[in-house]
Design a protein around this motif. Structure first.
Motif, PDB file in Angstrom:
ATOM      1  N   LEU A 141      -1.916 -33.879 -22.045  1.00  0.00           N
ATOM      2  CA  LEU A 141      -3.196 -34.244 -21.446  1.00  0.00           C
ATOM      3  C   LEU A 141      -3.168 -34.200 -19.924  1.00  0.00           C
ATOM      4  CD1 LEU A 141      -4.378 -37.165 -23.764  1.00  0.00           C
ATOM      5  CD2 LEU A 141      -4.830 -34.708 -23.943  1.00  0.00           C
ATOM      6  N   HIS A 142      -1.979 -34.113 -19.323  1.00  0.00           N
ATOM      7  CA  HIS A 142      -1.874 -33.956 -17.870  1.00  0.00           C
ATOM      8  C   HIS A 142      -0.502 -33.384 -17.551  1.00  0.00           C
ATOM      9  CE1 HIS A 142       0.986 -37.253 -16.969  1.00  0.00           C
ATOM     10  NE2 HIS A 142       0.422 -37.879 -17.977  1.00  0.00           N
ATOM     11  N   SER A 143      -0.276 -33.078 -16.282  1.00  0.00           N
ATOM     12  CA  SER A 143       1.025 -32.553 -15.846  1.00  0.00           C
ATOM     13  C   SER A 143       1.498 -33.259 -14.580  1.00  0.00           C
ATOM     14  CB  SER A 143       0.931 -31.043 -15.607  1.00  0.00           C
ATOM     15  OG  SER A 143      -0.072 -30.751 -14.646  1.00  0.00           O
ATOM     16  N   LYS A 144       1.250 -34.571 -14.507  1.00  0.00           N
ATOM     17  CA  LYS A 144       1.613 -35.364 -13.334  1.00  0.00           C
ATOM     18  C   LYS A 144       2.956 -36.058 -13.569  1.00  0.00           C
ATOM     19  CE  LYS A 144      -3.310 -36.443 -12.725  1.00  0.00           C
ATOM     20  NZ  LYS A 144      -4.324 -37.536 -12.578  1.00  0.00           N
ATOM     21  N   PRO A 145       3.830 -36.083 -12.557  1.00  0.00           N
ATOM     22  CA  PRO A 145       5.133 -36.729 -12.743  1.00  0.00           C
ATOM     23  C   PRO A 145       5.051 -38.251 -12.691  1.00  0.00           C
ATOM     24  CG  PRO A 145       4.923 -35.963 -10.489  1.00  0.00           C
ATOM     25  CD  PRO A 145       3.691 -35.483 -11.218  1.00  0.00           C
ATOM     26  N   LEU A 146       5.983 -38.882 -13.388  1.00  0.00           N
ATOM     27  CA  LEU A 146       6.130 -40.340 -13.393  1.00  0.00           C
ATOM     28  C   LEU A 146       7.566 -40.690 -13.064  1.00  0.00           C
ATOM     29  CD1 LEU A 146       5.379 -43.345 -14.169  1.00  0.00           C
ATOM     30  CD2 LEU A 146       6.003 -42.727 -16.513  1.00  0.00           C
ATOM     31  N   VAL A 147       7.748 -41.620 -12.136  1.00  0.00           N
ATOM     32  CA  VAL A 147       9.083 -42.099 -11.777  1.00  0.00           C
ATOM     33  C   VAL A 147       9.165 -43.598 -12.029  1.00  0.00           C
ATOM     34  CG1 VAL A 147      10.825 -42.287  -9.975  1.00  0.00           C
ATOM     35  CG2 VAL A 147       9.216 -40.376  -9.940  1.00  0.00           C
ATOM     36  N   PHE A 148      10.225 -44.011 -12.696  1.00  0.00           N
ATOM     37  CA  PHE A 148      10.551 -45.433 -12.798  1.00  0.00           C
ATOM     38  C   PHE A 148      11.516 -45.765 -11.662  1.00  0.00           C
ATOM     39  CE2 PHE A 148       9.314 -44.418 -17.135  1.00  0.00           C
ATOM     40  CZ  PHE A 148       8.558 -45.522 -17.505  1.00  0.00           C
ATOM     41  N   LEU A 149      11.135 -46.688 -10.789  1.00  0.00           N
ATOM     42  CA  LEU A 149      12.037 -47.124  -9.727  1.00  0.00           C
ATOM     43  C   LEU A 149      12.960 -48.186 -10.320  1.00  0.00           C
ATOM     44  CD1 LEU A 149      12.849 -46.700  -6.835  1.00  0.00           C
ATOM     45  CD2 LEU A 149      11.178 -48.418  -6.139  1.00  0.00           C
ATOM     46  N   ASN A 150      14.185 -47.774 -10.571  1.00  0.00           N
ATOM     47  CA  ASN A 150      15.119 -48.574 -11.363  1.00  0.00           C
ATOM     48  C   ASN A 150      15.916 -49.533 -10.482  1.00  0.00           C
ATOM     49  OD1 ASN A 150      16.407 -49.407 -13.701  1.00  0.00           O
ATOM     50  ND2 ASN A 150      17.920 -47.756 -13.652  1.00  0.00           N
ATOM     51  N   THR A 151      15.209 -50.399  -9.801  1.00  0.00           N
ATOM     52  CA  THR A 151      15.827 -51.371  -8.907  1.00  0.00           C
ATOM     53  C   THR A 151      16.738 -52.324  -9.679  1.00  0.00           C
ATOM     54  OG1 THR A 151      13.866 -51.297  -7.492  1.00  0.00           O
ATOM     55  CG2 THR A 151      15.362 -53.160  -7.194  1.00  0.00           C
ATOM     56  N   ASP A 152      17.974 -52.423  -9.227  1.00  0.00           N
ATOM     57  CA  ASP A 152      18.948 -53.339  -9.841  1.00  0.00           C
ATOM     58  C   ASP A 152      19.096 -53.099 -11.343  1.00  0.00           C
ATOM     59  OD1 ASP A 152      20.853 -55.382  -9.530  1.00  0.00           O
ATOM     60  OD2 ASP A 152      19.437 -56.919 -10.169  1.00  0.00           O
ATOM     61  N   GLY A 153      18.909 -51.852 -11.767  1.00  0.00           N
ATOM     62  CA  GLY A 153      19.079 -51.509 -13.182  1.00  0.00           C
ATOM     63  C   GLY A 153      18.012 -52.048 -14.107  1.00  0.00           C
ATOM     64  N   PHE A 154      16.853 -52.446 -13.541  1.00  0.00           N
ATOM     65  CA  PHE A 154      15.815 -53.087 -14.349  1.00  0.00           C
ATOM     66  C   PHE A 154      15.384 -52.211 -15.525  1.00  0.00           C
ATOM     67  CE2 PHE A 154      11.416 -54.068 -15.454  1.00  0.00           C
ATOM     68  CZ  PHE A 154      11.432 -55.444 -15.553  1.00  0.00           C
ATOM     69  N   TYR A 155      15.257 -50.917 -15.296  1.00  0.00           N
ATOM     70  CA  TYR A 155      14.746 -50.031 -16.347  1.00  0.00           C
ATOM     71  C   TYR A 155      15.837 -49.328 -17.142  1.00  0.00           C
ATOM     72  CZ  TYR A 155       9.821 -50.435 -15.012  1.00  0.00           C
ATOM     73  OH  TYR A 155       8.541 -50.903 -14.788  1.00  0.00           O
ATOM     74  N   THR A 156      17.094 -49.667 -16.907  1.00  0.00           N
ATOM     75  CA  THR A 156      18.171 -49.023 -17.653  1.00  0.00           C
ATOM     76  C   THR A 156      18.040 -49.220 -19.166  1.00  0.00           C
ATOM     77  OG1 THR A 156      19.681 -49.148 -15.771  1.00  0.00           O
ATOM     78  CG2 THR A 156      20.674 -48.891 -17.957  1.00  0.00           C
ATOM     79  N   PRO A 157      17.689 -50.420 -19.661  1.00  0.00           N
ATOM     80  CA  PRO A 157      17.498 -50.549 -21.119  1.00  0.00           C
ATOM     81  C   PRO A 157      16.381 -49.650 -21.655  1.00  0.00           C
ATOM     82  CG  PRO A 157      17.776 -52.709 -20.127  1.00  0.00           C
ATOM     83  CD  PRO A 157      17.612 -51.737 -18.991  1.00  0.00           C
ATOM     84  N   LEU A 158      15.310 -49.462 -20.892  1.00  0.00           N
ATOM     85  CA  LEU A 158      14.246 -48.554 -21.318  1.00  0.00           C
ATOM     86  C   LEU A 158      14.760 -47.120 -21.344  1.00  0.00           C
ATOM     87  CD1 LEU A 158      11.288 -47.940 -22.039  1.00  0.00           C
ATOM     88  CD2 LEU A 158      10.828 -47.812 -19.562  1.00  0.00           C
ATOM     89  N   GLN A 159      15.540 -46.750 -20.352  1.00  0.00           N
ATOM     90  CA  GLN A 159      16.106 -45.409 -20.314  1.00  0.00           C
ATOM     91  C   GLN A 159      16.996 -45.168 -21.527  1.00  0.00           C
ATOM     92  OE1 GLN A 159      18.351 -44.670 -16.749  1.00  0.00           O
ATOM     93  NE2 GLN A 159      18.367 -42.451 -17.034  1.00  0.00           N
ATOM     94  N   GLN A 160      17.782 -46.163 -21.893  1.00  0.00           N
ATOM     95  CA  GLN A 160      18.652 -46.040 -23.063  1.00  0.00           C
ATOM     96  C   GLN A 160      17.837 -45.918 -24.349  1.00  0.00           C
ATOM     97  OE1 GLN A 160      20.931 -49.607 -22.420  1.00  0.00           O
ATOM     98  NE2 GLN A 160      22.507 -48.550 -21.206  1.00  0.00           N
ATOM     99  N   TRP A 161      16.750 -46.669 -24.444  1.00  0.00           N
ATOM    100  CA  TRP A 161      15.868 -46.570 -25.614  1.00  0.00           C
ATOM    101  C   TRP A 161      15.281 -45.171 -25.726  1.00  0.00           C
ATOM    102  CZ3 TRP A 161      10.615 -45.520 -25.874  1.00  0.00           C
ATOM    103  CH2 TRP A 161      10.017 -45.715 -27.128  1.00  0.00           C
ATOM    104  N   ILE A 162      14.850 -44.634 -24.585  1.00  0.00           N
ATOM    105  CA  ILE A 162      14.264 -43.282 -24.588  1.00  0.00           C
ATOM    106  C   ILE A 162      15.305 -42.250 -24.996  1.00  0.00           C
ATOM    107  CG2 ILE A 162      13.369 -41.466 -23.073  1.00  0.00           C
ATOM    108  CD1 ILE A 162      11.850 -43.721 -21.581  1.00  0.00           C
TER     109      ILE A 162
END
Length: 224
Positions: A141-162
């Motif tokens: 539906l779009h072609s826009k980039p998304l970045v997770f700013l993973n400060t202090d590893g906050f999004y590391t569990p989400l990255q592992q889930w993905i």
């Protein structure tokens, strides 16, 4: 009173981008996240880009706005009437604020304004917004980039889930392996990710859903 603002951005240069920033509105979160949100806001302004966010004065929304304003940047806000009393002071005049009718329209306005998205750490609302951007990219539906700013590893569990979801064919690998969605530890890395982004796979709605084994009924549900 506060007047509505059309979010189309007049730009004189094709290199100027509009970045929607998602993030927590909580004032109780650790300072490390607020510091990095301020840094992000200032860095977006230094790039000559426009920041759009949820207009709140607390938490990471407020810090990102403060950062942008500290460098003389343009920061625009999107909010609903119910939360207007919590809007950042810079939006109180109204010329840089859009009032959406409800949360669904607010998310749509934040999406439509953007050339790219950065997700700061946040709670359920932030996760919902970022997940929608990823889902819409996956189905073309779009072609826009998304970045997770993973400060202090906050999004590391989400990255592992993905990564597990990709390995077990719930999510298409192209979404993450070709630079459409990224996890970056620093602000500089996040802005570079956006700067070099070029869409790397075709917007093939049915094809990509078939690739991850989504049933026809779900295809219909997600496109109506």
């Amino acid at each position: 009173g506060t007047r509505r603002l059309e979010m189309e951005i007049e730009t004189s240069s094709s290199s100027m981008k509009v970045v929607t920033v998602y993030g927590s509105s909580s004032s109780k979160i650790p300072e490390i996240y607020k510091t990095e949100a301020f840094h992000l806001g200032s860095a977006i302004a230094k790039q000559g880009w426009v920041q759009v966010n949820g207009a709140g004065k607390f938490g990471l929304m407020g810090a990102a706005t403060d950062g942008g304003l500290s460098e003389g940047g343009v920061v625009k806000g999107v909010i609903i009437e119910k939360f207007l009393k919590n809007a950042h002071d810079s939006f109180k005049g109204g010329e840089l604020l859009k009032i959406s009718s409800d949360m669904t329209e607010r998310k749509k306005d934040l999406y439509e304004a953007a050339d790219a998205f950065i997700s700061l750490p946040g709670g359920l609302g932030t996760l919902e917004e970022a997940a929608e951007i990823m889902s819409w990219r996956q189905i073309g539906l779009h072609s826009k980039p998304l970045v997770f700013l993973n400060t202090d590893g906050f999004y590391t569990p989400l990255q592992q889930w993905i990564e597990r979801a990709i390995a077990e064919n719930f999510v298409i690998p192209e979404l993450f392996k070709s630079g459409e969605v990224g996890f970056c530890s620093t602000v500089d890395e996040a802005l570079k990710f956006i700067n070099v982004h070029e869409p790397q796979f075709e917007n093939n709605l049915g094809g990509h859903l078939e690739d991850v084994g989504v049933a026809d009924s779900l295809i219909a549900a997600r496109t109506t």
